[in-house]
Scaffold this motif. Structure first.
Motif, PDB file in Angstrom:
ATOM      1  N   LEU A 229       0.823  -1.206   0.000  1.00 30.13           N
ATOM      2  CA  LEU A 229       0.000   0.000   0.000  1.00 30.13           C
ATOM      3  C   LEU A 229       0.859   1.258   0.000  1.00 30.13           C
ATOM      4  CD1 LEU A 229      -2.341  -1.993   0.506  1.00 30.13           C
ATOM      5  CD2 LEU A 229      -3.343  -0.241   1.980  1.00 30.13           C
ATOM      6  N   TYR A 230       1.970   1.224   0.728  1.00 24.63           N
ATOM      7  CA  TYR A 230       2.878   2.376   0.683  1.00 24.63           C
ATOM      8  C   TYR A 230       3.371   2.632  -0.740  1.00 24.63           C
ATOM      9  CZ  TYR A 230       7.190   4.953   0.617  1.00 24.63           C
ATOM     10  OH  TYR A 230       8.172   5.844   0.254  1.00 24.63           O
ATOM     11  N   LEU A 231       3.814   1.579  -1.424  1.00 25.99           N
ATOM     12  CA  LEU A 231       4.350   1.743  -2.779  1.00 25.99           C
ATOM     13  C   LEU A 231       3.292   2.226  -3.762  1.00 25.99           C
ATOM     14  CD1 LEU A 231       6.686  -1.380  -3.002  1.00 25.99           C
ATOM     15  CD2 LEU A 231       7.393   1.023  -2.878  1.00 25.99           C
ATOM     16  N   CYS A 232       2.030   1.950  -3.481  1.00 27.86           N
ATOM     17  CA  CYS A 232       0.951   2.427  -4.340  1.00 27.86           C
ATOM     18  C   CYS A 232       0.506   3.844  -3.982  1.00 27.86           C
ATOM     19  CB  CYS A 232      -0.258   1.496  -4.240  1.00 27.86           C
ATOM     20  SG  CYS A 232      -0.037  -0.103  -5.041  1.00 27.86           S
ATOM     21  N   SER A 233       0.814   4.287  -2.787  1.00 30.28           N
ATOM     22  CA  SER A 233       0.254   5.534  -2.274  1.00 30.28           C
ATOM     23  C   SER A 233       0.967   6.763  -2.810  1.00 30.28           C
ATOM     24  CB  SER A 233       0.333   5.541  -0.748  1.00 30.28           C
ATOM     25  OG  SER A 233       1.667   5.776  -0.311  1.00 30.28           O
ATOM     26  N   ASP A 234       0.347   7.920  -2.590  1.00 29.71           N
ATOM     27  CA  ASP A 234       0.961   9.192  -2.965  1.00 29.71           C
ATOM     28  C   ASP A 234       2.256   9.437  -2.209  1.00 29.71           C
ATOM     29  OD1 ASP A 234      -1.133   9.626  -4.670  1.00 29.71           O
ATOM     30  OD2 ASP A 234      -2.201  11.011  -3.349  1.00 29.71           O
ATOM     31  N   GLY A 235       2.408   8.802  -1.054  1.00 32.08           N
ATOM     32  CA  GLY A 235       3.642   8.941  -0.288  1.00 32.08           C
ATOM     33  C   GLY A 235       4.855   8.387  -1.008  1.00 32.08           C
ATOM     34  N   ALA A 236       4.636   7.504  -1.979  1.00 33.85           N
ATOM     35  CA  ALA A 236       5.732   6.925  -2.763  1.00 33.85           C
ATOM     36  C   ALA A 236       5.750   7.487  -4.185  1.00 33.85           C
ATOM     37  CB  ALA A 236       5.608   5.405  -2.796  1.00 33.85           C
ATOM     38  N   ALA A 237       5.260   8.711  -4.345  1.00 32.05           N
ATOM     39  CA  ALA A 237       5.133   9.298  -5.688  1.00 32.05           C
ATOM     40  C   ALA A 237       6.463   9.435  -6.418  1.00 32.05           C
ATOM     41  CB  ALA A 237       4.454  10.665  -5.582  1.00 32.05           C
ATOM     42  N   PHE A 238       7.578   9.485  -5.669  1.00 30.43           N
ATOM     43  CA  PHE A 238       8.903   9.633  -6.299  1.00 30.43           C
ATOM     44  C   PHE A 238       9.669   8.313  -6.288  1.00 30.43           C
ATOM     45  CE2 PHE A 238      13.213  11.779  -6.534  1.00 30.43           C
ATOM     46  CZ  PHE A 238      13.007  12.341  -7.785  1.00 30.43           C
ATOM     47  N   THR A 239       8.939   7.221  -6.081  1.00 36.79           N
ATOM     48  CA  THR A 239       9.566   5.899  -5.995  1.00 36.79           C
ATOM     49  C   THR A 239       9.084   5.026  -7.135  1.00 36.79           C
ATOM     50  OG1 THR A 239       9.657   6.053  -3.587  1.00 36.79           O
ATOM     51  CG2 THR A 239       9.892   3.860  -4.545  1.00 36.79           C
ATOM     52  N   THR A 240      10.001   4.618  -8.002  1.00 35.84           N
ATOM     53  CA  THR A 240       9.666   3.681  -9.071  1.00 35.84           C
ATOM     54  C   THR A 240      10.914   2.885  -9.435  1.00 35.84           C
ATOM     55  OG1 THR A 240       8.453   3.421 -11.161  1.00 35.84           O
ATOM     56  CG2 THR A 240      10.120   5.173 -11.088  1.00 35.84           C
ATOM     57  N   GLY A 241      10.709   1.650  -9.877  1.00 37.03           N
ATOM     58  CA  GLY A 241      11.824   0.769 -10.185  1.00 37.03           C
ATOM     59  C   GLY A 241      12.527   0.245  -8.947  1.00 37.03           C
ATOM     60  N   HIS A 242      11.858   0.343  -7.804  1.00 39.15           N
ATOM     61  CA  HIS A 242      12.474  -0.030  -6.520  1.00 39.15           C
ATOM     62  C   HIS A 242      11.996  -1.407  -6.071  1.00 39.15           C
ATOM     63  CE1 HIS A 242      14.234   0.403  -2.590  1.00 39.15           C
ATOM     64  NE2 HIS A 242      13.063   0.241  -1.990  1.00 39.15           N
ATOM     65  N   SER A 243      12.899  -2.156  -5.426  1.00 36.93           N
ATOM     66  CA  SER A 243      12.545  -3.445  -4.834  1.00 36.93           C
ATOM     67  C   SER A 243      12.644  -3.301  -3.324  1.00 36.93           C
ATOM     68  CB  SER A 243      13.486  -4.546  -5.344  1.00 36.93           C
ATOM     69  OG  SER A 243      13.361  -4.684  -6.751  1.00 36.93           O
ATOM     70  N   LEU A 244      11.502  -3.257  -2.662  1.00 33.94           N
ATOM     71  CA  LEU A 244      11.454  -2.979  -1.229  1.00 33.94           C
ATOM     72  C   LEU A 244      11.570  -4.267  -0.428  1.00 33.94           C
ATOM     73  CD1 LEU A 244      10.995  -1.019   1.127  1.00 33.94           C
ATOM     74  CD2 LEU A 244       8.526  -1.244   0.725  1.00 33.94           C
ATOM     75  N   LEU A 245      12.625  -4.384   0.356  1.00 35.70           N
ATOM     76  CA  LEU A 245      12.843  -5.563   1.188  1.00 35.70           C
ATOM     77  C   LEU A 245      11.914  -5.522   2.389  1.00 35.70           C
ATOM     78  CD1 LEU A 245      16.724  -5.496   1.054  1.00 35.70           C
ATOM     79  CD2 LEU A 245      15.299  -7.313   0.090  1.00 35.70           C
ATOM     80  N   VAL A 246      11.193  -6.625   2.602  1.00 29.85           N
ATOM     81  CA  VAL A 246      10.351  -6.792   3.795  1.00 29.85           C
ATOM     82  C   VAL A 246      10.858  -8.078   4.435  1.00 29.85           C
ATOM     83  CG1 VAL A 246       7.995  -6.872   4.668  1.00 29.85           C
ATOM     84  CG2 VAL A 246       8.467  -5.716   2.503  1.00 29.85           C
ATOM     85  N   ASP A 247      11.986  -7.972   5.143  1.00 26.82           N
ATOM     86  CA  ASP A 247      12.748  -9.179   5.455  1.00 26.82           C
ATOM     87  C   ASP A 247      13.258  -9.283   6.879  1.00 26.82           C
ATOM     88  OD1 ASP A 247      14.741  -7.274   5.429  1.00 26.82           O
ATOM     89  OD2 ASP A 247      16.110  -8.420   4.153  1.00 26.82           O
ATOM     90  N   GLY A 248      12.787  -8.427   7.766  1.00 27.02           N
ATOM     91  CA  GLY A 248      13.225  -8.542   9.158  1.00 27.02           C
ATOM     92  C   GLY A 248      14.722  -8.444   9.337  1.00 27.02           C
ATOM     93  N   GLY A 249      15.410  -7.796   8.384  1.00 29.89           N
ATOM     94  CA  GLY A 249      16.847  -7.628   8.458  1.00 29.89           C
ATOM     95  C   GLY A 249      17.660  -8.775   7.895  1.00 29.89           C
ATOM     96  N   ALA A 250      16.992  -9.759   7.279  1.00 28.81           N
ATOM     97  CA  ALA A 250      17.697 -10.972   6.830  1.00 28.81           C
ATOM     98  C   ALA A 250      18.812 -10.677   5.838  1.00 28.81           C
ATOM     99  CB  ALA A 250      16.695 -11.948   6.228  1.00 28.81           C
ATOM    100  N   THR A 251      18.593  -9.750   4.924  1.00 26.80           N
ATOM    101  CA  THR A 251      19.622  -9.477   3.905  1.00 26.80           C
ATOM    102  C   THR A 251      20.703  -8.528   4.409  1.00 26.80           C
ATOM    103  OG1 THR A 251      18.269  -7.702   2.975  1.00 26.80           O
ATOM    104  CG2 THR A 251      18.035  -9.892   1.982  1.00 26.80           C
ATOM    105  N   ALA A 252      20.554  -8.025   5.629  1.00 21.67           N
ATOM    106  CA  ALA A 252      21.572  -7.132   6.193  1.00 21.67           C
ATOM    107  C   ALA A 252      22.683  -7.890   6.901  1.00 21.67           C
ATOM    108  CB  ALA A 252      20.925  -6.150   7.168  1.00 21.67           C
ATOM    109  N   ILE A 253      22.494  -9.188   7.092  1.00 24.16           N
ATOM    110  CA  ILE A 253      23.499  -9.984   7.819  1.00 24.16           C
ATOM    111  C   ILE A 253      24.767 -10.132   6.991  1.00 24.16           C
ATOM    112  CG2 ILE A 253      24.005 -12.244   8.839  1.00 24.16           C
ATOM    113  CD1 ILE A 253      21.009 -12.552   9.366  1.00 24.16           C
TER     114      ILE A 253
END
Length: 253
Positions: A229-253
């Motif tokens: 919903l964030y990526l669809c919302s007006d709040g993300a109006a300047f965001t495109t081509g982005h892959s948003l990690l929803v991973d609990g920090g898994a890829t930061a290890i």
């Protein structure tokens, strides 16, 4: 807090359960009309019924996203129902193969690539002209943390999710000046039916799945829905081509 949606209609594939159902419900809670799409008619109808019972508006459309004629017909029906499609969440997908690359089968490859890649491509192929005609829109595709790195014993699945990110980024660039944004979400392990099939039968696997996330647990479907919903919302109006990690920090290890 609302996300200031300017459109009126959201379409969600793979909406019969899990992340898709939670996201369809989240869109409806924001006051949007929702087109619930899935191959599973029973589950899809149940999602639409849950939305209506909560006071929202939803209709179910059965569709095999690997079949072009069905995707085209589904989009035609969605526009006939509501006149437009402002937001699309292409979430339909199938699970990992759990075998080393040389042990995989052609049938596995065709099935996983068919749903996870061809399905996303076909949906965008028919969503984009609708959004072009109405002057804009936003698309979110379901990728995975497996799409941003190596994934042992799930090479076909990982390749399919890398491909989703490639499709997402390419479409984002192609349509950026047409007021259409295209992004992806990349969940780690999320508590869905797919997760339970893979992990809950073996407590050791479930413990490992929780431990692979620095937050110490697997994710919730509602947390992925919030990201969509964030990526669809007006709040993300300047965001495109982005892959948003929803991973609990898994890829930061």
């Amino acid at each position: 807090m609302g996300m200031a949606f300017s459109g009126q209609v959201a379409l969600v594939t793979g909406a019969a359960a899990g992340i898709g159902r939670a996201t369809a419900q989240a869109f409806a809670a924001e006051g949007l009309h929702v087109v619930v799409v899935d191959l599973d008619a029973q589950g899809g109808e149940a999602t639409a019924a849950l939305i209506r019972e909560a006071g929202g508006e939803a209709r179910f459309l059965r569709c095999d996203v690997t079949v072009e004629a069905e995707v085209r017909a589904m989009m035609d029906q969605a526009v006939t129902l509501y006149g437009r499609v402002d937001y699309a969440f292409n979430n339909a997908g199938i699970e990992i193969e759990n075998s080393r690359l040389a042990e995989g089968t052609e049938a596995q490859f065709d099935a996983i690539m068919g749903v996870n890649v061809k399905g996303v491509w076909l949906c965008m192929k028919y969503q984009l002209p609708v959004m072009l005609a109405q002057g804009g829109g936003a698309i979110v595709n379901t990728a995975s943390v497996a799409g941003v790195g190596a994934a042992p014993k799930m090479s076909i699945y990982a390749a399919s999710k890398h491909a989703v990110i490639g499709l997402t980024q390419s479409a984002a660039i192609e349509y950026a000046k047409k007021r259409i944004r295209v992004n992806a979400v990349c969940p780690a392990v999320i508590d869905t039916d797919m997760y339970r099939r893979a992990y809950e039968a073996d407590p050791r696997k479930a413990e490992f799945a929780a431990a692979m996330h620095p937050v110490g647990r697997v994710g919730k479907v509602e947390e992925v829905a919030s990201a969509v919903l964030y990526l669809c919302s007006d709040g993300a109006a300047f965001t495109t081509g982005h892959s948003l990690l929803v991973d609990g920090g898994a890829t930061a290890i």
